[in-house]
Design a protein around this motif. Structure first.
Motif, PDB file in Angstrom:
ATOM      1  N   ASN A  74       0.825  -1.207   0.000  1.00 43.09           N
ATOM      2  CA  ASN A  74       0.000   0.000   0.000  1.00 43.09           C
ATOM      3  C   ASN A  74       0.861   1.260   0.000  1.00 43.09           C
ATOM      4  O   ASN A  74       0.475   2.273  -0.578  1.00 43.09           O
ATOM      5  CB  ASN A  74      -0.945   0.010   1.202  1.00 43.09           C
ATOM      6  N   MET A  75       2.026   1.204   0.648  1.00 46.26           N
ATOM      7  CA  MET A  75       2.944   2.343   0.626  1.00 46.26           C
ATOM      8  C   MET A  75       3.460   2.575  -0.789  1.00 46.26           C
ATOM      9  O   MET A  75       3.532   3.719  -1.253  1.00 46.26           O
ATOM     10  CB  MET A  75       4.122   2.098   1.578  1.00 46.26           C
ATOM     11  N   VAL A  76       3.796   1.500  -1.510  1.00 42.96           N
ATOM     12  CA  VAL A  76       4.292   1.609  -2.887  1.00 42.96           C
ATOM     13  C   VAL A  76       3.208   2.199  -3.794  1.00 42.96           C
ATOM     14  O   VAL A  76       3.471   3.100  -4.592  1.00 42.96           O
ATOM     15  CB  VAL A  76       4.766   0.223  -3.409  1.00 42.96           C
ATOM     16  N   ILE A  77       1.982   1.717  -3.650  1.00 38.20           N
ATOM     17  CA  ILE A  77       0.872   2.243  -4.452  1.00 38.20           C
ATOM     18  C   ILE A  77       0.617   3.704  -4.096  1.00 38.20           C
ATOM     19  O   ILE A  77       0.370   4.532  -4.973  1.00 38.20           O
ATOM     20  CB  ILE A  77      -0.408   1.407  -4.234  1.00 38.20           C
ATOM     21  N   GLY A  78       0.691   4.045  -2.809  1.00 38.37           N
ATOM     22  CA  GLY A  78       0.431   5.416  -2.360  1.00 38.37           C
ATOM     23  C   GLY A  78       1.420   6.423  -2.908  1.00 38.37           C
ATOM     24  O   GLY A  78       1.028   7.501  -3.367  1.00 38.37           O
ATOM     25  N   VAL A  79       2.719   6.114  -2.897  1.00 38.76           N
ATOM     26  CA  VAL A  79       3.709   7.088  -3.376  1.00 38.76           C
ATOM     27  C   VAL A  79       3.759   7.146  -4.894  1.00 38.76           C
ATOM     28  O   VAL A  79       4.306   8.098  -5.460  1.00 38.76           O
ATOM     29  CB  VAL A  79       5.126   6.823  -2.804  1.00 38.76           C
ATOM     30  N   SER A  80       3.180   6.144  -5.585  1.00 41.57           N
ATOM     31  CA  SER A  80       3.158   6.197  -7.044  1.00 41.57           C
ATOM     32  C   SER A  80       1.836   6.755  -7.588  1.00 41.57           C
ATOM     33  O   SER A  80       1.843   7.648  -8.429  1.00 41.57           O
ATOM     34  CB  SER A  80       3.434   4.819  -7.638  1.00 41.57           C
ATOM     35  N   LYS A  81       0.701   6.258  -7.099  1.00 37.91           N
ATOM     36  CA  LYS A  81      -0.614   6.685  -7.605  1.00 37.91           C
ATOM     37  C   LYS A  81      -1.400   7.527  -6.606  1.00 37.91           C
ATOM     38  O   LYS A  81      -2.125   8.425  -6.992  1.00 37.91           O
ATOM     39  CB  LYS A  81      -1.454   5.464  -7.971  1.00 37.91           C
ATOM     40  N   GLY A  82      -1.332   7.178  -5.330  1.00 38.38           N
ATOM     41  CA  GLY A  82      -2.128   7.844  -4.306  1.00 38.38           C
ATOM     42  C   GLY A  82      -3.449   7.121  -4.105  1.00 38.38           C
ATOM     43  O   GLY A  82      -3.819   6.235  -4.876  1.00 38.38           O
ATOM     44  N   PHE A  83      -4.140   7.503  -3.043  1.00 31.38           N
ATOM     45  CA  PHE A  83      -5.439   6.908  -2.715  1.00 31.38           C
ATOM     46  C   PHE A  83      -6.488   8.004  -2.617  1.00 31.38           C
ATOM     47  O   PHE A  83      -6.160   9.152  -2.310  1.00 31.38           O
ATOM     48  CB  PHE A  83      -5.373   6.170  -1.369  1.00 31.38           C
ATOM     49  N   GLU A  84      -7.739   7.626  -2.878  1.00 34.34           N
ATOM     50  CA  GLU A  84      -8.830   8.581  -2.702  1.00 34.34           C
ATOM     51  C   GLU A  84     -10.097   7.850  -2.293  1.00 34.34           C
ATOM     52  O   GLU A  84     -10.313   6.701  -2.650  1.00 34.34           O
ATOM     53  CB  GLU A  84      -9.057   9.421  -3.961  1.00 34.34           C
ATOM     54  N   LYS A  85     -10.909   8.537  -1.502  1.00 36.59           N
ATOM     55  CA  LYS A  85     -12.223   8.048  -1.092  1.00 36.59           C
ATOM     56  C   LYS A  85     -13.224   9.126  -1.454  1.00 36.59           C
ATOM     57  O   LYS A  85     -12.983  10.318  -1.230  1.00 36.59           O
ATOM     58  CB  LYS A  85     -12.285   7.809   0.419  1.00 36.59           C
ATOM     59  N   LYS A  86     -14.350   8.715  -2.002  1.00 36.39           N
ATOM     60  CA  LYS A  86     -15.397   9.658  -2.376  1.00 36.39           C
ATOM     61  C   LYS A  86     -16.592   9.470  -1.461  1.00 36.39           C
ATOM     62  O   LYS A  86     -16.985   8.339  -1.160  1.00 36.39           O
ATOM     63  CB  LYS A  86     -15.814   9.442  -3.830  1.00 36.39           C
ATOM     64  N   LEU A  87     -17.171  10.582  -1.016  1.00 34.84           N
ATOM     65  CA  LEU A  87     -18.353  10.558  -0.173  1.00 34.84           C
ATOM     66  C   LEU A  87     -19.440  11.407  -0.812  1.00 34.84           C
ATOM     67  O   LEU A  87     -19.150  12.372  -1.519  1.00 34.84           O
ATOM     68  CB  LEU A  87     -18.025  11.101   1.218  1.00 34.84           C
ATOM     69  N   GLU A  88     -20.691  11.061  -0.535  1.00 34.04           N
ATOM     70  CA  GLU A  88     -21.845  11.814  -1.033  1.00 34.04           C
ATOM     71  C   GLU A  88     -22.689  12.254   0.149  1.00 34.04           C
ATOM     72  O   GLU A  88     -22.855  11.515   1.111  1.00 34.04           O
ATOM     73  CB  GLU A  88     -22.714  10.933  -1.941  1.00 34.04           C
ATOM     74  N   ILE A  89     -23.246  13.449   0.033  1.00 36.08           N
ATOM     75  CA  ILE A  89     -24.172  13.946   1.052  1.00 36.08           C
ATOM     76  C   ILE A  89     -25.565  13.918   0.449  1.00 36.08           C
ATOM     77  O   ILE A  89     -25.780  14.443  -0.648  1.00 36.08           O
ATOM     78  CB  ILE A  89     -23.808  15.384   1.484  1.00 36.08           C
ATOM     79  N   ARG A  90     -26.501  13.293   1.161  1.00 40.31           N
ATOM     80  CA  ARG A  90     -27.897  13.264   0.699  1.00 40.31           C
ATOM     81  C   ARG A  90     -28.790  13.797   1.799  1.00 40.31           C
ATOM     82  O   ARG A  90     -28.643  13.428   2.961  1.00 40.31           O
ATOM     83  CB  ARG A  90     -28.316  11.836   0.354  1.00 40.31           C
ATOM     84  N   GLY A  91     -29.714  14.637   1.423  1.00 43.38           N
ATOM     85  CA  GLY A  91     -30.677  15.205   2.364  1.00 43.38           C
ATOM     86  C   GLY A  91     -31.020  16.627   1.958  1.00 43.38           C
ATOM     87  O   GLY A  91     -30.169  17.350   1.439  1.00 43.38           O
ATOM     88  N   VAL A  92     -32.246  17.027   2.192  1.00 42.36           N
ATOM     89  CA  VAL A  92     -32.684  18.369   1.831  1.00 42.36           C
ATOM     90  C   VAL A  92     -31.966  19.389   2.710  1.00 42.36           C
ATOM     91  O   VAL A  92     -31.988  19.299   3.934  1.00 42.36           O
ATOM     92  CB  VAL A  92     -34.222  18.496   1.993  1.00 42.36           C
ATOM     93  N   GLY A  93     -31.272  20.318   2.085  1.00 40.03           N
ATOM     94  CA  GLY A  93     -30.560  21.359   2.817  1.00 40.03           C
ATOM     95  C   GLY A  93     -29.175  20.952   3.295  1.00 40.03           C
ATOM     96  O   GLY A  93     -28.467  21.768   3.866  1.00 40.03           O
ATOM     97  N   TYR A  94     -28.782  19.716   3.085  1.00 44.86           N
ATOM     98  CA  TYR A  94     -27.447  19.271   3.489  1.00 44.86           C
ATOM     99  C   TYR A  94     -26.452  19.713   2.422  1.00 44.86           C
ATOM    100  O   TYR A  94     -26.653  19.482   1.235  1.00 44.86           O
ATOM    101  CB  TYR A  94     -27.389  17.747   3.624  1.00 44.86           C
ATOM    102  N   ARG A  95     -25.347  20.307   2.860  1.00 48.54           N
ATOM    103  CA  ARG A  95     -24.320  20.748   1.909  1.00 48.54           C
ATOM    104  C   ARG A  95     -22.981  20.873   2.633  1.00 48.54           C
ATOM    105  O   ARG A  95     -22.914  20.840   3.858  1.00 48.54           O
ATOM    106  CB  ARG A  95     -24.706  22.051   1.237  1.00 48.54           C
ATOM    107  N   CYS A  96     -21.930  21.040   1.848  1.00 49.82           N
ATOM    108  CA  CYS A  96     -20.599  21.227   2.416  1.00 49.82           C
ATOM    109  C   CYS A  96     -19.836  22.223   1.561  1.00 49.82           C
ATOM    110  O   CYS A  96     -20.206  22.501   0.419  1.00 49.82           O
ATOM    111  CB  CYS A  96     -19.856  19.892   2.497  1.00 49.82           C
TER     112      CYS A  96
END
Length: 178
Positions: A74-96
């Protein structure tokens, strides 16, 4: 021996490894990561391939064998490509939104929730409802994403809250009236 631990780690071009005593350092275009190996695990570098092996074979060294190999991979993959996680917000009036280096979440509480990312982690907001957490350390990326999700986990009745992209929440039926 561990099936995962038996596999060797191939270092892509541009990635270097330094082994000093029990500390392995992986250097790549995105940054540098270090890991303190257990005294029960031996590591050797042969032609840009890292190979791990247990010194003694017992229950603990077998467990550490596969774990150490996965962390270093995972260290080798991280320094070459990197990692990312995507999150979604659902709900009326919810925002960031992002303000300077802080993530500000307006998710139905009486006050906004402010999250400051640790060093080495970047947070990006798209369309006020999509959050992308990026970094080279897989553990930190996952920890920050879990912290953001835990501020308002998705609930199964109205499906409101913060969820991972692609996460499926089973909708439950509410209380039936007479």
């Amino acid at each position: 021996m561990s099936r995962i631990g038996k596999k060797s780690i191939i270092l892509p071009p541009g990635i270097q490894s330094e082994i000093k005593e029990d500390i392995i350092t992986i250097i790549g275009p995105k940054g540098t990561l270090s890991y303190n190996l257990s005294k029960m695990i031996n590591i050797e570098n042969n032609n840009n391939q890292l190979h791990l092996s247990p010194i003694k074979i017992n229950k603990e060294s077998k467990a550490l064998h596969g774990l150490s190999r996965t962390i270093i991979n995972n260290m080798v993959i991280g320094v070459s490509k990197g990692f990312e996680k995507k999150l979604e917000i659902r709900g009326v009036g919810y925002r960031c939104q992002m303000s300077e280096n802080h993530l500000i979440l307006n998710i139905g509480y009486s006050h906004p929730i402010i999250i400051k990312p640790p060093k080495g982690i970047s947070i990006k907001v798209e369309e006020n409802v999509n959050i992308i957490v990026k970094g080279i350390d897989k553990e930190k990326v996952g920890q920050v994403a879990a912290k953001i999700r835990s501020t308002r986990p998705p609930e199964p009745y109205k499906e409101k809250g913060i969820r991972y992209s692609g996460e499926i929440i089973r909708k439950k039926v509410g209380k039936a009236g007479k």
